[in-house]
Design a protein around this motif. Structure first.
Motif, mmCIF file in Angstrom:
data_model
loop_
_atom_site.group_PDB
_atom_site.id
_atom_site.type_symbol
_atom_site.label_atom_id
_atom_site.label_comp_id
_atom_site.label_asym_id
_atom_site.label_seq_id
_atom_site.Cartn_x
_atom_site.Cartn_y
_atom_site.Cartn_z
ATOM 1 N N SER A 72 50.071 54.959 63.555
ATOM 2 C CA SER A 72 49.526 53.770 62.827
ATOM 3 C C SER A 72 50.794 53.645 61.541
ATOM 4 C CB SER A 72 48.397 54.206 62.112
ATOM 5 O OG SER A 72 47.341 54.132 63.012
ATOM 6 N N ALA A 73 51.412 54.750 61.265
ATOM 7 C CA ALA A 73 52.309 54.923 60.180
ATOM 8 C C ALA A 73 53.543 53.896 60.388
ATOM 9 C CB ALA A 73 52.891 56.296 59.873
ATOM 10 N N ALA A 74 53.870 53.864 61.476
ATOM 11 C CA ALA A 74 55.058 52.867 62.066
ATOM 12 C C ALA A 74 54.503 51.513 62.290
ATOM 13 C CB ALA A 74 55.402 53.083 63.625
ATOM 14 N N VAL A 75 53.161 51.330 62.331
ATOM 15 C CA VAL A 75 52.682 50.016 62.295
ATOM 16 C C VAL A 75 52.609 49.395 60.797
ATOM 17 C CG1 VAL A 75 50.571 48.652 62.570
ATOM 18 C CG2 VAL A 75 51.203 50.301 64.565
ATOM 19 N N LEU A 76 52.394 50.487 60.060
ATOM 20 C CA LEU A 76 52.405 49.951 58.546
ATOM 21 C C LEU A 76 53.665 49.606 58.005
ATOM 22 C CD1 LEU A 76 49.703 52.491 57.254
ATOM 23 C CD2 LEU A 76 49.493 50.205 57.928
ATOM 24 N N GLU A 77 54.839 50.536 58.346
ATOM 25 C CA GLU A 77 56.117 50.232 58.139
ATOM 26 C C GLU A 77 56.398 48.725 58.810
ATOM 27 O OE1 GLU A 77 58.320 53.479 59.666
ATOM 28 O OE2 GLU A 77 57.450 54.857 58.201
ATOM 29 N N ALA A 78 55.915 48.419 60.033
ATOM 30 C CA ALA A 78 56.576 47.158 60.610
ATOM 31 C C ALA A 78 56.138 45.866 59.832
ATOM 32 C CB ALA A 78 56.167 47.006 61.905
ATOM 33 N N ILE A 79 54.693 46.144 59.530
ATOM 34 C CA ILE A 79 54.007 45.027 58.607
ATOM 35 C C ILE A 79 54.806 44.941 57.302
ATOM 36 C CG2 ILE A 79 51.788 44.493 57.298
ATOM 37 C CD1 ILE A 79 50.312 45.534 59.655
ATOM 38 N N ALA A 80 55.147 46.080 56.498
ATOM 39 C CA ALA A 80 55.768 45.744 55.165
ATOM 40 C C ALA A 80 56.970 45.282 55.491
ATOM 41 C CB ALA A 80 55.720 47.265 54.671
ATOM 42 N N SER A 81 57.693 45.314 56.755
ATOM 43 C CA SER A 81 58.947 44.552 56.760
ATOM 44 C C SER A 81 58.862 43.274 57.719
ATOM 45 C CB SER A 81 59.895 45.578 57.568
ATOM 46 O OG SER A 81 59.486 45.881 58.964
#
Length: 345
Positions: free
Chosen positions: A92-101
């Motif tokens: 999920s951490a990677a998903v959140l980073e992708a949403i932020a970018s």
């Protein structure tokens, strides 16, 4: 009229005819060129207008994988001049980073990840609940372990992925049994690290989720001490959307949830086919996949008051642990309006 004059006129007529032909050809070429240019411009405009919908699959067994296999999102979005781009992450951490970018528009996360994302100012909203059993979060031990209850965990070593849904479940289970996190010895291990540690007896217990729970139990290597089911806890998984996409394309957000609802409705009567699809896509045993599908309850529902209370309690726990640095009012992270529109379509 003499012969010389006649010849001159003939020459002039010939010259005029040639000039006319040249002019006609030039106009024709210009027309073709303009027509071709216009067609090219129309195509370019069409391509520019097409909206890309970036959907992230967040590991594990999930209904997005089935909808992707079936092509249901592509089918619906094509009607609205939009196209789907699939990406896959293991956390999920990677998903959140992708949403932020701005690389992901839609995905799903557990309640703990929603809380950490909101406190990290990730521009997103939870737009529906996709499950309330948290992928069968459980505390498991080896079959011959003397540990029979949560109270028996006092002083024991437990493998856990910190801030995960399993970690939150463990803390709530300990509190319900009069224990604190400091009463046990937690070892931070991600599932791929925790698995060999559990199997070789290097830890007394493991707080984890499916497919690990079902796999270990079915293979006779584990016994469930307690789970979200046995303790009657809510541990919701939530669908999320990026603020930017939700604001710019609310109709497409509703379409997204409409397709997900179609998958939820399809599953109960097609468990065997779903197991075939997921077993093939995830390279897992079909029998195991089928058990996991039957053990979990997949939904697509509004974020209710009960769900909100559960997530708020998780936020409070994470704040006490120091995982998040500020208290949070989780109600601000929800928007049920897109699901309301989806169910009307």
């Amino acid at each position: 009229m003499n012969i010389t004059t006649r010849k001159v006129k003939l020459v002039l007529l010939l010259i005029i005819s040639i000039i006319g032909l040249l002019l006609t050809g030039a106009c024709s070429n210009e027309g073709t060129k303009n027509s071709s240019s216009a067609s090219s411009n129309v195509k370019e405009e069409s391509d520019k207008e097409k909206t890309k919908v970036n959907i992230a699959i967040n590991g594990g067994l999930n209904l997005l994988t089935i909808a992707k296999y079936k092509g249901w999102f592509e089918e619906e979005f094509k009607k609205e001049n939009a196209e789907v781009n699939w990406v896959e992450f293991q956390s999920s951490a990677a998903v959140l980073e992708a949403i932020a970018s701005n690389r992901v528009d839609f995905s799903f996360v557990g309640e703990g990840s929603l809380v950490t994302g909101i406190t990290s100012k990730i521009p997103m909203k939870a737009i529906s609940v996709t499950g309330v059993e948290g992928n069968q979060n459980s505390i498991i031990v080896q079959p011959g372990s003397p540990i029979k209850t949560i109270a028996d965990l006092k002083g024991k070593t437990i493998a856990i992925a910190k801030a995960s849904s399993a970690h939150i479940f463990l803390i709530k289970a300990l509190e319900k049994n009069g224990l604190k996190e400091s009463d046990v010895n937690l070892i931070q291990l991600e599932p791929t690290e925790a698995l060999p540690a559990f199997q070789t007896g290097k830890v007394d217990a493991w707080g984890t989720w499916d497919p690990y729970v079902t796999t270990e139990v079915e293979e006779g290597r584990a016994r469930i001490v307690e789970s979200v089911k046995t303790m009657n806890f809510l541990s919701p998984a939530l669908m999320i959307g990026s603020d930017k996409f939700l604001h710019e394309h609310p109709d497409l957000a509703a379409t997204y949830l409409k397709v997900y609802q179609k998958t939820v409705d399809w599953l109960p009567d097609n468990i065997d086919e779903a197991a075939d699809i997921l077993a093939e896509e995830k390279k897992m045993d079909k029998k195991l996949v089928k058990m996991i599908l039957q053990n979990n309850h997949y939904i697509n529902s509004p974020i209710s008051e009960d769900i909100s209370k559960s997530v708020q309690s998780t936020a409070d726990i994470l704040y006490k642990l120091g995982t998040i640095r500020e208290e949070v009012d989780i109600d601000k992270a929800y928007d049920n309006s897109f699901l309301d529109e989806a169910l009307k379509k």
